[in-house]
Design an enzyme around this catalytic site. Sequence first.
Site, PDB file in Angstrom:
ATOM      1  N   TRP A 101       0.892  -1.154   0.030  1.00 38.23           N
ATOM      2  CA  TRP A 101      -0.038   0.004   0.116  1.00 38.23           C
ATOM      3  C   TRP A 101       0.984   1.111   0.129  1.00 38.23           C
ATOM      4  O   TRP A 101       0.531   2.235  -0.586  1.00 38.23           O
ATOM      5  CB  TRP A 101      -0.826   0.002   1.200  1.00 38.23           C
ATOM      6  CG  TRP A 101      -1.880  -1.251   1.195  1.00 38.23           C
ATOM      7  CD1 TRP A 101      -2.200  -1.919   2.294  1.00 38.23           C
ATOM      8  CD2 TRP A 101      -2.887  -1.444   0.081  1.00 38.23           C
ATOM      9  NE1 TRP A 101      -3.120  -3.087   1.513  1.00 38.23           N
ATOM     10  CE2 TRP A 101      -3.520  -2.638   0.519  1.00 38.23           C
ATOM     11  CE3 TRP A 101      -3.227  -1.058  -1.197  1.00 38.23           C
ATOM     12  CZ2 TRP A 101      -4.440  -3.369  -0.188  1.00 38.23           C
ATOM     13  CZ3 TRP A 101      -4.207  -1.738  -1.973  1.00 38.23           C
ATOM     14  CH2 TRP A 101      -4.628  -2.990  -1.625  1.00 38.23           C
ATOM     15  N   ASP A 171      -1.290   6.181   6.575  1.00 40.03           N
ATOM     16  CA  ASP A 171      -2.484   5.477   6.289  1.00 40.03           C
ATOM     17  C   ASP A 171      -2.580   4.575   7.529  1.00 40.03           C
ATOM     18  O   ASP A 171      -1.854   3.571   7.672  1.00 40.03           O
ATOM     19  CB  ASP A 171      -2.153   4.716   5.138  1.00 40.03           C
ATOM     20  CG  ASP A 171      -3.001   3.628   4.511  1.00 40.03           C
ATOM     21  OD1 ASP A 171      -4.068   3.433   5.204  1.00 40.03           O
ATOM     22  OD2 ASP A 171      -2.859   3.145   3.403  1.00 40.03           O
ATOM     23  N   LYS A 195     -11.664  -1.946   7.153  1.00 43.47           N
ATOM     24  CA  LYS A 195     -10.922  -2.810   7.773  1.00 43.47           C
ATOM     25  C   LYS A 195     -11.502  -2.854   9.177  1.00 43.47           C
ATOM     26  O   LYS A 195     -12.066  -3.864   9.686  1.00 43.47           O
ATOM     27  CB  LYS A 195      -9.530  -2.403   7.675  1.00 43.47           C
ATOM     28  CG  LYS A 195      -8.998  -2.105   6.188  1.00 43.47           C
ATOM     29  CD  LYS A 195      -8.892  -3.493   5.586  1.00 43.47           C
ATOM     30  CE  LYS A 195      -8.691  -3.231   3.930  1.00 43.47           C
ATOM     31  NZ  LYS A 195      -7.590  -2.435   3.447  1.00 43.47           N
TER      32      LYS A 195
HETATM   33  C1  LIG Z   1      -7.179  -2.002   2.091  1.00 41.92           C
HETATM   34  C2  LIG Z   1      -5.804  -0.838   2.395  1.00 41.92           C
HETATM   35  C3  LIG Z   1      -5.822  -0.055   1.179  1.00 41.92           C
HETATM   36  C4  LIG Z   1      -6.699   0.086   0.120  1.00 41.92           C
HETATM   37  O1  LIG Z   1      -7.837   0.619   0.363  1.00 41.92           O
HETATM   38  P1  LIG Z   1      -9.129   0.779  -0.792  1.00 41.92           P
HETATM   39  O2  LIG Z   1     -10.151   1.183   0.086  1.00 41.92           O
HETATM   40  O3  LIG Z   1      -9.389  -0.762  -1.393  1.00 41.92           O
HETATM   41  O4  LIG Z   1      -8.414   1.504  -1.615  1.00 41.92           O
HETATM   42  C5  LIG Z   1      -4.881   0.941   1.589  1.00 41.92           C
HETATM   43  N1  LIG Z   1      -4.031   0.766   2.685  1.00 41.92           N
HETATM   44  C6  LIG Z   1      -4.380  -0.076   3.600  1.00 41.92           C
HETATM   45  C7  LIG Z   1      -3.369  -0.098   4.785  1.00 41.92           C
HETATM   46  C8  LIG Z   1      -4.929  -0.777   3.432  1.00 41.92           C
HETATM   47  O5  LIG Z   1      -5.058  -1.998   4.315  1.00 41.92           O
END
Ligand SMILES: *Cc1c(COP(=O)(O)O)cnc(C)c1O
Length: 361
Positions: A101, A171, A195
């Site tokens: 990511w 993030d 998540k």
């Molecule tokens: C799942 C995830 C993403 C991607 O997210 P989307 O909503 O599918 O674009 C980005 N960063 C992390 C840490 C993730 O777990």
Amino acid sequence: MKRVYNFSAGPAVLPEPVLQQAADEMLCYKDTGMSVMEMSHRSKAFETILDEAIADLKQLMNIPDNYKVLFLQGGGHTQFAMVPMNLMRSGSADYIITGEWAKKAYAEAKKYGTPRKLATSEEASFSYIPDCTNLDVNPTADYVYICENNTIYGTKFPVLPNTFGKVLVSDMSSCILSEPIDVSKYGLIYAGAQKNIGPAGTVIVIIREDLIKEDVFPGTPTMLQYKIHADKNSLYNTPPTYGIYICGLVFKWLLNLGGLEEMKRRNVEKASILYDFLDSSKLFKGSVAKKDRSLMNVTFNTGNKEMDELFINASLEAGFENLKGHRSVGGMRASIYNAMPLDGVKALTAFMVQFEKEHAL
Ligand SMILES: *Cc1c(COP(=O)(O)O)cnc(C)c1O
């Protein structure tokens, strides 16, 4: 039908009381005579849902007054672009690459300037977090970017990097609300809801007010400007109303159970059960450096692809869903987010103990 133990990395398990309340309120939300899904986003009822969600999140995370909470769309991937388009105004930023990511975020940032790769653990398949105490941070960088919990690999920053005063962007998609954090150490935090919070389709951005600016990358679409959304309290256009409602219910669930200190206690208890077993097992082992283990995504393997597959198939039959590791790394991954009950982790561990008895040499 009975609910299964769902170890999916995302979209992921939600707290059962939240789902039950949503079901109870599905046809008629309070005295509105309609579902939240059918409501105008300009209605009094929805305004209250939104305002309470923001207030509850601020309380949960102890968010200082000089930060704005935004509910946006487009998932984590849209933030990969929004962050540099809005914040990388000198054209440079430093990225710490600890997984897929962060790598994707870095690649996206390159479209809007010349970010640098400050550190990486890619040479070791992202199985650890690099030492970030004394990195060569670019004096002209607009921010230092991290992916705090690496959902795919199962690592988490044990301490925040030393940014030498630069703005920290994180993030937190897969670790937000898993434990208390000091929001004042960050300039911007974002997290896709699917998540550890709520349904897919909502992304939460917590941004320090001085970083909300009109001066963005030339040509940035209106919808990708933090200022547009901040000025209108996430109501510039139709926000993801139902997602915000569910997020709000999850915030209330967390507040009721005692907030993030209590959530952390529960998460540590759950993760320790699995990690302690992995450390004593003859068949299974943890996939990443112990010091950098995630509380949320527990990755493990047997070192043998066929045995991994055998385990995954057997676990499915026993009612444990989504234990297969990410396609890019293989092995197994148990995502044990806030909503995964302790019983689910205990049942999985008992199942692994039994499997080991039957299959260890
Ligand atoms: C799942 C995830 C993403 C991607 O997210 P989307 O909503 O599918 O674009 C980005 N960063 C992390 C840490 C993730 O777990």
